[in-house]
Design a protein around this motif. Structure first.
Motif, PDB file in Angstrom:
ATOM      1  N   ARG A 197       0.395   6.022   4.245  1.00 18.70           N
ATOM      2  CA  ARG A 197       0.748   5.584   2.575  1.00 18.70           C
ATOM      3  C   ARG A 197       1.538   4.127   1.876  1.00 18.70           C
ATOM      4  N   ARG A 198       2.279   4.090   3.557  1.00 18.18           N
ATOM      5  CA  ARG A 198       3.548   3.447   3.042  1.00 18.18           C
ATOM      6  C   ARG A 198       3.119   2.120   3.593  1.00 18.18           C
ATOM      7  N   HIS A 199       2.556   2.337   4.814  1.00 19.98           N
ATOM      8  CA  HIS A 199       2.426   1.883   6.212  1.00 19.98           C
ATOM      9  C   HIS A 199       1.201   0.363   5.583  1.00 19.98           C
ATOM     10  N   ILE A 200      -0.038   1.320   4.591  1.00 15.73           N
ATOM     11  CA  ILE A 200      -1.425   1.375   3.727  1.00 15.73           C
ATOM     12  C   ILE A 200       0.062  -0.014   2.852  1.00 15.73           C
ATOM     13  N   GLY A 201       0.420   0.290   1.891  1.00 19.23           N
ATOM     14  CA  GLY A 201       1.396  -0.563   1.122  1.00 19.23           C
ATOM     15  C   GLY A 201       2.301  -1.644   0.736  1.00 19.23           C
ATOM     16  N   THR A 202       2.364  -1.483   3.063  1.00 18.75           N
ATOM     17  CA  THR A 202       3.313  -2.718   3.501  1.00 18.75           C
ATOM     18  C   THR A 202       2.014  -4.159   3.733  1.00 18.75           C
ATOM     19  N   TRP A 203       0.994  -3.216   4.599  1.00 16.09           N
ATOM     20  CA  TRP A 203       0.456  -4.255   5.042  1.00 16.09           C
ATOM     21  C   TRP A 203      -0.827  -4.890   4.656  1.00 16.09           C
ATOM     22  N   TYR A 204      -1.688  -4.356   3.085  1.00 15.74           N
ATOM     23  CA  TYR A 204      -2.667  -4.175   2.799  1.00 15.74           C
ATOM     24  C   TYR A 204      -2.871  -4.331   1.184  1.00 15.74           C
ATOM     25  N   PHE A 205      -2.332  -3.821   0.628  1.00 17.71           N
ATOM     26  CA  PHE A 205      -2.354  -3.404  -1.207  1.00 17.71           C
ATOM     27  C   PHE A 205      -1.830  -1.941  -1.863  1.00 17.71           C
ATOM     28  N   ASP A 206      -1.070  -2.574  -2.978  1.00 21.51           N
ATOM     29  CA  ASP A 206      -0.298  -1.132  -2.937  1.00 21.51           C
ATOM     30  C   ASP A 206      -1.769   0.482  -3.418  1.00 21.51           C
ATOM     31  N   CYS A 207      -0.990   1.533  -2.899  1.00 23.56           N
ATOM     32  CA  CYS A 207      -1.316   2.550  -2.854  1.00 23.56           C
ATOM     33  C   CYS A 207      -0.134   3.722  -2.863  1.00 23.56           C
ATOM     34  N   PRO A 208      -0.511   4.310  -4.549  1.00 21.55           N
ATOM     35  CA  PRO A 208       0.734   5.069  -4.804  1.00 21.55           C
ATOM     36  C   PRO A 208      -0.466   6.067  -4.672  1.00 21.55           C
ATOM     37  N   TYR A 209      -0.242   7.681  -4.927  1.00 14.36           N
ATOM     38  CA  TYR A 209      -0.519   8.793  -4.520  1.00 14.36           C
ATOM     39  C   TYR A 209      -1.825   9.305  -4.551  1.00 14.36           C
ATOM     40  N   GLU A 210      -2.328   8.833  -5.741  1.00 17.52           N
ATOM     41  CA  GLU A 210      -3.409   9.299  -6.371  1.00 17.52           C
ATOM     42  C   GLU A 210      -5.111   8.644  -5.417  1.00 17.52           C
ATOM     43  N   MET A 211      -4.467   7.207  -5.107  1.00 18.87           N
ATOM     44  CA  MET A 211      -5.162   6.196  -4.128  1.00 18.87           C
ATOM     45  C   MET A 211      -5.283   7.030  -2.805  1.00 18.87           C
ATOM     46  N   HIS A 212      -3.801   7.338  -2.345  1.00 15.99           N
ATOM     47  CA  HIS A 212      -4.212   7.832  -0.759  1.00 15.99           C
ATOM     48  C   HIS A 212      -4.819   8.839  -1.103  1.00 15.99           C
ATOM     49  N   ARG A 213      -4.461   9.870  -2.138  1.00 17.14           N
ATOM     50  CA  ARG A 213      -5.604  11.168  -1.959  1.00 17.14           C
ATOM     51  C   ARG A 213      -6.859  11.278  -1.930  1.00 17.14           C
ATOM     52  N   GLY A 214      -7.159  10.126  -2.643  1.00 15.98           N
ATOM     53  CA  GLY A 214      -8.584   9.917  -2.660  1.00 15.98           C
ATOM     54  C   GLY A 214      -8.871   8.614  -1.269  1.00 15.98           C
ATOM     55  N   LEU A 215      -8.297   8.339  -0.897  1.00 17.96           N
ATOM     56  CA  LEU A 215      -8.276   7.929   0.910  1.00 17.96           C
ATOM     57  C   LEU A 215      -8.503   8.796   1.608  1.00 17.96           C
ATOM     58  N   GLY A 216      -7.640   9.777   1.647  1.00 16.64           N
ATOM     59  CA  GLY A 216      -7.910  10.768   2.712  1.00 16.64           C
ATOM     60  C   GLY A 216      -9.300  11.627   2.065  1.00 16.64           C
ATOM     61  N   GLU A 217      -9.494  11.582   0.914  1.00 13.01           N
ATOM     62  CA  GLU A 217     -11.240  12.181   0.862  1.00 13.01           C
ATOM     63  C   GLU A 217     -12.513  11.995   1.621  1.00 13.01           C
ATOM     64  N   MET A 218     -12.335   9.962   1.620  1.00 18.74           N
ATOM     65  CA  MET A 218     -12.822   9.630   1.940  1.00 18.74           C
ATOM     66  C   MET A 218     -13.105   9.481   3.111  1.00 18.74           C
ATOM     67  N   TYR A 219     -11.687   9.887   4.327  1.00 18.50           N
ATOM     68  CA  TYR A 219     -11.521  10.019   6.013  1.00 18.50           C
ATOM     69  C   TYR A 219     -12.813  11.405   6.302  1.00 18.50           C
ATOM     70  N   VAL A 220     -12.916  12.362   5.236  1.00 21.42           N
ATOM     71  CA  VAL A 220     -13.293  13.413   5.934  1.00 21.42           C
ATOM     72  C   VAL A 220     -14.922  12.699   5.193  1.00 21.42           C
ATOM     73  N   SER A 221     -15.335  12.642   4.387  1.00 16.09           N
ATOM     74  CA  SER A 221     -16.680  12.638   3.801  1.00 16.09           C
ATOM     75  C   SER A 221     -17.063  11.458   4.135  1.00 16.09           C
ATOM     76  N   ASP A 222     -16.890  10.813   4.697  1.00 16.75           N
ATOM     77  CA  ASP A 222     -17.515   9.277   5.098  1.00 16.75           C
ATOM     78  C   ASP A 222     -18.167   9.656   6.889  1.00 16.75           C
ATOM     79  N   ALA A 223     -18.316   9.932   7.044  1.00 15.84           N
ATOM     80  CA  ALA A 223     -18.700   9.720   8.511  1.00 15.84           C
ATOM     81  C   ALA A 223     -18.590   8.840   9.819  1.00 15.84           C
ATOM     82  N   ARG A 224     -17.564   7.929   9.146  1.00 14.67           N
ATOM     83  CA  ARG A 224     -17.510   6.265  10.271  1.00 14.67           C
ATOM     84  C   ARG A 224     -16.414   7.015   9.774  1.00 14.67           C
ATOM     85  N   PHE A 225     -14.830   7.187   9.107  1.00 15.13           N
ATOM     86  CA  PHE A 225     -14.432   6.889   8.447  1.00 15.13           C
ATOM     87  C   PHE A 225     -13.060   8.744  10.007  1.00 15.13           C
ATOM     88  N   LYS A 226     -13.922  10.267   9.626  1.00 13.00           N
ATOM     89  CA  LYS A 226     -14.381  10.929  10.063  1.00 13.00           C
ATOM     90  C   LYS A 226     -14.461  10.721  11.739  1.00 13.00           C
TER      91      LYS A 226
END
Length: 256
Positions: A197-226
């Protein structure tokens, strides 16, 4: 020689729709038409398409690509030199493309005419418009997307090297953590999720916990990320998603 829109799409690994779009906006207008009015592309058109695809791969918006290529003061070799410098900053995953730019430079210098297949083989079967359009459709109107674009645009070659090194080190440590049998709700996994989470916040965009949780869900729901995360170690995508949720819960992030 001249080529049909279907042949050019096949050479470049892009869709006919993308070529039609480039024609419609004046970015790549075919040099000829058949008697029936069908688009016909010559070698100069293929050279321009190669340049377009290099710039698109580097993240340049279409409007800027058009401005760069239509600059009357620009020499084709200057485009190749600039693209080579940019491409070499993208480290390992773009090394093949950097070599292709060098190949194009050498061919132009030596007067060698590359075949259509040789000009576009570096791009494989990926249409550069596919993910750019999708990213803009999903996040283009958000402050997060604008922030990530703004930050990425100012990074130097050394910055990209550091980012890549951090990612690779994290990948290795997370795969090792799984190999050791650590559960996703354990302290070690949650700590690596927090680092993610902190890597994303440092290099790309602010990533609060709610957003990070959403990214995690995308990692399993999006076939390419998975597929990407599971290529590091089978099951890593789901393990990471659970670790991200556990870490958000640990730090008081909103529950899904």
């Amino acid at each position: 020689m001249s080529y049909s829109v279907g042949q050019v799409a096949g050479f470049a690994g892009i869709t006919v729709r993308t070529l039609h779009h480039y024609d419609e906006i004046g970015l790549l207008v075919p040099g000829d038409r058949s008697h029936a009015g069908h688009r016909r592309y010559d070698d100069a058109d293929l050279d321009r398409l190669q340049q377009i695809m290099f710039y698109r791969e580097l993240g340049f918006p279409l409007e800027e690509v058009a401005a760069l290529l239509d600059d009357p003061a620009a020499d084709p070799r200057a485009h190749l030199r600039r693209q080579h410098a940019l491409l070499t900053a993208r480290i390992e995953k773009l090394q093949q493309m950097a070599a292709a730019v060098e190949h194009a430079m050498e061919a132009r210098t030596m007067g060698i005419n590359l075949t259509p297949e040789e000009k576009f083989e570096v791009f494989g079967d990926k249409d550069p418009e596919q993910y750019a359009e999708e990213a803009e459709a999903r996040w283009g109107g958000t402050a997060t997307y604008a922030e990530s674009q703004r930050r990425a645009a100012r990074y130097t070659k050394d910055d990209w090297k550091r980012i890549q090194a951090e990612v690779e080190a994290w990948n290795e440590r997370y795969a090792a953590l799984m190999a050791a049998g650590e559960p996703p709700t354990g302290e070690a996994a949650m700590d690596l999720a927090e680092e993610h989470r902190r890597h994303i916040g440092t290099w790309y965009f602010d990533c609060p916990y709610e957003m990070h949780r959403g990214l995690g869900e995308m990692y399993v729901s999006d076939a390419r990320f998975k597929a990407f995360y599971d290529s590091l170690r089978p099951g890593l995508a789901e393990h990471l998603e659970q670790a991200i949720r556990a870490n958000a819960d640990r730090n008081g992030g909103p529950r899904g």
